[in-house]
Design a protein around this motif. Structure first.
Motif, PDB file in Angstrom:
ATOM      1  N   TYR A  54      40.765  15.997  67.218  1.00  0.00           N
ATOM      2  CA  TYR A  54      40.894  17.357  66.708  1.00  0.00           C
ATOM      3  C   TYR A  54      41.701  17.340  65.407  1.00  0.00           C
ATOM      4  O   TYR A  54      42.545  16.476  65.176  1.00  0.00           O
ATOM      5  CB  TYR A  54      41.567  18.284  67.735  1.00  0.00           C
ATOM      6  CG  TYR A  54      42.965  17.879  68.125  1.00  0.00           C
ATOM      7  CD1 TYR A  54      44.085  18.328  67.405  1.00  0.00           C
ATOM      8  CD2 TYR A  54      43.196  17.047  69.214  1.00  0.00           C
ATOM      9  CE1 TYR A  54      45.371  17.962  67.761  1.00  0.00           C
ATOM     10  CE2 TYR A  54      44.473  16.675  69.581  1.00  0.00           C
ATOM     11  CZ  TYR A  54      45.558  17.137  68.851  1.00  0.00           C
ATOM     12  OH  TYR A  54      46.834  16.769  69.203  1.00  0.00           O
ATOM     13  N   LEU A  75      42.692  13.143  74.326  1.00  0.00           N
ATOM     14  CA  LEU A  75      42.682  13.983  73.127  1.00  0.00           C
ATOM     15  C   LEU A  75      43.533  13.297  72.056  1.00  0.00           C
ATOM     16  O   LEU A  75      44.675  12.914  72.323  1.00  0.00           O
ATOM     17  CB  LEU A  75      43.234  15.371  73.439  1.00  0.00           C
ATOM     18  CG  LEU A  75      42.495  16.169  74.531  1.00  0.00           C
ATOM     19  CD1 LEU A  75      43.205  17.487  74.799  1.00  0.00           C
ATOM     20  CD2 LEU A  75      41.040  16.415  74.141  1.00  0.00           C
ATOM     21  N   TYR A  96      34.803  15.687  67.644  1.00  0.00           N
ATOM     22  CA  TYR A  96      36.099  16.209  67.201  1.00  0.00           C
ATOM     23  C   TYR A  96      35.964  17.684  66.869  1.00  0.00           C
ATOM     24  O   TYR A  96      34.901  18.170  66.454  1.00  0.00           O
ATOM     25  CB  TYR A  96      36.665  15.418  66.015  1.00  0.00           C
ATOM     26  CG  TYR A  96      35.920  15.578  64.708  1.00  0.00           C
ATOM     27  CD1 TYR A  96      36.271  16.577  63.791  1.00  0.00           C
ATOM     28  CD2 TYR A  96      34.892  14.704  64.363  1.00  0.00           C
ATOM     29  CE1 TYR A  96      35.599  16.708  62.578  1.00  0.00           C
ATOM     30  CE2 TYR A  96      34.229  14.829  63.161  1.00  0.00           C
ATOM     31  CZ  TYR A  96      34.576  15.822  62.266  1.00  0.00           C
ATOM     32  OH  TYR A  96      33.921  15.956  61.067  1.00  0.00           O
ATOM     33  N   GLN A 122      35.235  19.302  76.348  1.00  0.00           N
ATOM     34  CA  GLN A 122      35.313  20.628  75.723  1.00  0.00           C
ATOM     35  C   GLN A 122      36.166  21.575  76.561  1.00  0.00           C
ATOM     36  O   GLN A 122      36.974  22.331  76.026  1.00  0.00           O
ATOM     37  CB  GLN A 122      33.901  21.206  75.572  1.00  0.00           C
ATOM     38  CG  GLN A 122      33.018  20.458  74.584  1.00  0.00           C
ATOM     39  CD  GLN A 122      31.666  21.124  74.453  1.00  0.00           C
ATOM     40  OE1 GLN A 122      31.549  22.257  73.993  1.00  0.00           O
ATOM     41  NE2 GLN A 122      30.627  20.431  74.878  1.00  0.00           N
ATOM     42  N   GLN A 124      38.556  20.765  78.645  1.00  0.00           N
ATOM     43  CA  GLN A 124      39.957  20.371  78.570  1.00  0.00           C
ATOM     44  C   GLN A 124      40.583  20.762  77.226  1.00  0.00           C
ATOM     45  O   GLN A 124      41.757  21.149  77.168  1.00  0.00           O
ATOM     46  CB  GLN A 124      40.091  18.859  78.790  1.00  0.00           C
ATOM     47  CG  GLN A 124      39.705  18.400  80.188  1.00  0.00           C
ATOM     48  CD  GLN A 124      40.540  19.090  81.260  1.00  0.00           C
ATOM     49  OE1 GLN A 124      41.753  19.221  81.132  1.00  0.00           O
ATOM     50  NE2 GLN A 124      39.877  19.539  82.325  1.00  0.00           N
ATOM     51  N   PHE A 125      39.806  20.680  76.159  1.00  0.00           N
ATOM     52  CA  PHE A 125      40.348  21.069  74.854  1.00  0.00           C
ATOM     53  C   PHE A 125      40.596  22.574  74.801  1.00  0.00           C
ATOM     54  O   PHE A 125      41.572  23.032  74.191  1.00  0.00           O
ATOM     55  CB  PHE A 125      39.393  20.647  73.732  1.00  0.00           C
ATOM     56  CG  PHE A 125      39.948  20.864  72.360  1.00  0.00           C
ATOM     57  CD1 PHE A 125      40.968  20.060  71.869  1.00  0.00           C
ATOM     58  CD2 PHE A 125      39.474  21.889  71.546  1.00  0.00           C
ATOM     59  CE1 PHE A 125      41.494  20.256  70.604  1.00  0.00           C
ATOM     60  CE2 PHE A 125      39.994  22.097  70.285  1.00  0.00           C
ATOM     61  CZ  PHE A 125      41.008  21.278  69.806  1.00  0.00           C
ATOM     62  N   PHE A 128      43.768  23.159  76.362  1.00  0.00           N
ATOM     63  CA  PHE A 128      44.812  22.710  75.445  1.00  0.00           C
ATOM     64  C   PHE A 128      45.167  23.815  74.441  1.00  0.00           C
ATOM     65  O   PHE A 128      46.338  24.108  74.175  1.00  0.00           O
ATOM     66  CB  PHE A 128      44.333  21.456  74.721  1.00  0.00           C
ATOM     67  CG  PHE A 128      45.339  20.828  73.794  1.00  0.00           C
ATOM     68  CD1 PHE A 128      46.706  20.916  74.045  1.00  0.00           C
ATOM     69  CD2 PHE A 128      44.918  20.150  72.665  1.00  0.00           C
ATOM     70  CE1 PHE A 128      47.628  20.322  73.188  1.00  0.00           C
ATOM     71  CE2 PHE A 128      45.823  19.555  71.806  1.00  0.00           C
ATOM     72  CZ  PHE A 128      47.192  19.652  72.065  1.00  0.00           C
TER      73      PHE A 128
END
Length: 407
Positions: A54, A75, A96, A122, A124-125, A128
């Motif tokens: 990211y 990540l 990313y 996706q 989990q992000f 986040f």
């Protein structure tokens, strides 16, 4: 009465010590447990690691610590899109995200990938991002927001509640119990039919019947068959409990960890299954008394299983109308009552009186079947070595009554 128990004990020890019985007794549950456990474990071990990068141009991330729930997901942060693009081209990462500088206002980001984006990564992000947006809030409230809504669907007319993911493991137990009952009948149906045929073939029957009445002999054989079935079911239940424990604790399966048995329906299904088993055993013994070769008995056994599983074939109409005429007919018909009640219990709360009526019908049928088995066996002795047909049974039974009236 001691002779009845002696016959029951003899048949129980004789059949339960056979290699074929022990093979079925342990191989089937072990195979199912290993197949399910190894399949789940293999899927976990072979699940590819997902690395997602990211680029945080909004200076949003990094305000709180975050660890993905799935250990296979990682990540990684990059300073620029050029670095992230280079990493994805060299296959260091799978995809990313780019959070632009105005992300706090637009809540719009970009996702770059070469192959299909990993859905788990996706999700989990997204967690986040939410944890950082709510970094100043109460951690307990943040966790509840991240976990999302826990929806429970309540059907008022059927008195049933289902989680958004479908029925819970505990709600399936009555149906599982009905399935164990049906498969137990399948696996020992050959023995139920064989208990008389084999002794008629080797002429042991001539010796036994000289010192024991047909009624006591049939009762002992039925008790022995039921004891074998009880042993089989007890072993299978043990392996079922073991599988649930292993799946919940060792494999960390949340669906099994959260199991809450539907005790009411489970106990009621078992109470119907007990007289039903006696009924089926007595019918099998009666049919076996009409046969002269054990090979014939082996061919009839699977037919009984097809009748027991009839509700499965009619699953759609039963599920569409669990209180309809088809469902009610199969509920009160003894040979299909256990499986039908197990299926209906998953959909609706079946009234207790229906379980009671089904159990009483099965119990009455069991008494009648035991009487019939004794009569058929007694008549078969008059036609030793010959196959009995229905018209023969009726004719010989009428002859016995006439002789009794004359006497």
């Amino acid at each position: 009465m001691s002779k009845v128990w002696r016959i029951a004990r003899h048949h129980f020890i004789q059949e339960s010590s056979k290699r074929s019985f022990l093979l079925v007794l342990f191989s089937l549950p072990i195979f199912i447990v290993l197949a399910m456990g190894l399949g789940f474990l293999f899927a976990r071990l072979t699940e590819p690691a997902q690395v997602v990068g990211y680029v945080d141009q909004a200076q949003l991330l990094g305000q709180t610590e975050f660890a993905p729930e799935d250990s296979n997901i990682s990540l990684i942060g990059f300073s620029t899109t050029e670095e992230a693009q280079s990493a994805i081209e060299s296959e260091q990462i799978d995809a990313y995200f780019v959070l632009p500088s105005d992300y706090r206002d637009t809540h719009q980001g970009e996702l770059f990938y070469l192959n299909d984006p990993p859905r788990g990564a996706q999700r989990q992000f997204s967690r986040f991002i939410v944890s950082n947006l709510l970094a100043s809030q109460d951690p307990i409230e943040v966790e509840r927001i991240i976990e999302g809504a826990d929806i429970t669907v309540s059907a008022i007319d059927t008195n049933r509640e289902f989680a958004s993911g479908g029925p819970g493991s505990g709600q399936l137990l009555p149906l599982v119990a009905a399935g164990i009952f049906a498969f137990s009948v399948l696996t020992i149906s050959g023995y139920m039919l064989d208990v008389v045929v084999v002794e008629k073939e080797n002429r042991t029957m001539e010796i036994i019947i000289s010192s024991l009445s047909p009624g006591r002999m049939i009762s002992g054989k039925i008790i022995g068959a039921i004891a074998i079935a009880a042993l089989q079911i007890a072993v299978w239940v043990f392996f079922l409990v073991l599988a649930i424990w292993l799946g919940g604790n060792l494999l960390d399966n949340n669906w099994l960890l959260a199991i809450e048995p539907a005790w009411r329906d489970l106990i009621l299904v078992i109470l119907v299954a007990i007289p039903n088993y006696v009924l089926i055993t007595a019918i099998m013994v009666a049919v076996g008394s009409t046969l002269v070769e054990s090979q014939e008995a082996q061919q009839i056994g699977p037919f009984a299983f097809l009748i027991l599983m009839l509700p499965i074939y009619l699953l759609i109409p039963i599920a569409a109308n669990p209180n309809g005429p088809i469902a009610m007919l199969l509920t009160f018909f003894p040979l299909t009552s256990v499986v039908t009640l197990g299926m209906r219990s998953l959909i609706i709360e079946v009234p207790g009186w229906q379980f009671a009526v089904a159990a009483l019908i099965s119990a009455a049928g069991a008494v009648a079947a035991i009487w019939l088995a004794t009569r058929v066996f007694r008549i078969s002795l008059l036609r030793y070595g010959q196959r009995l047909k229905l018209r023969d049974l009726l004719r010989l039974s009428a002859a016995e009554k006439s002789a009794a009236n004359v006497g």
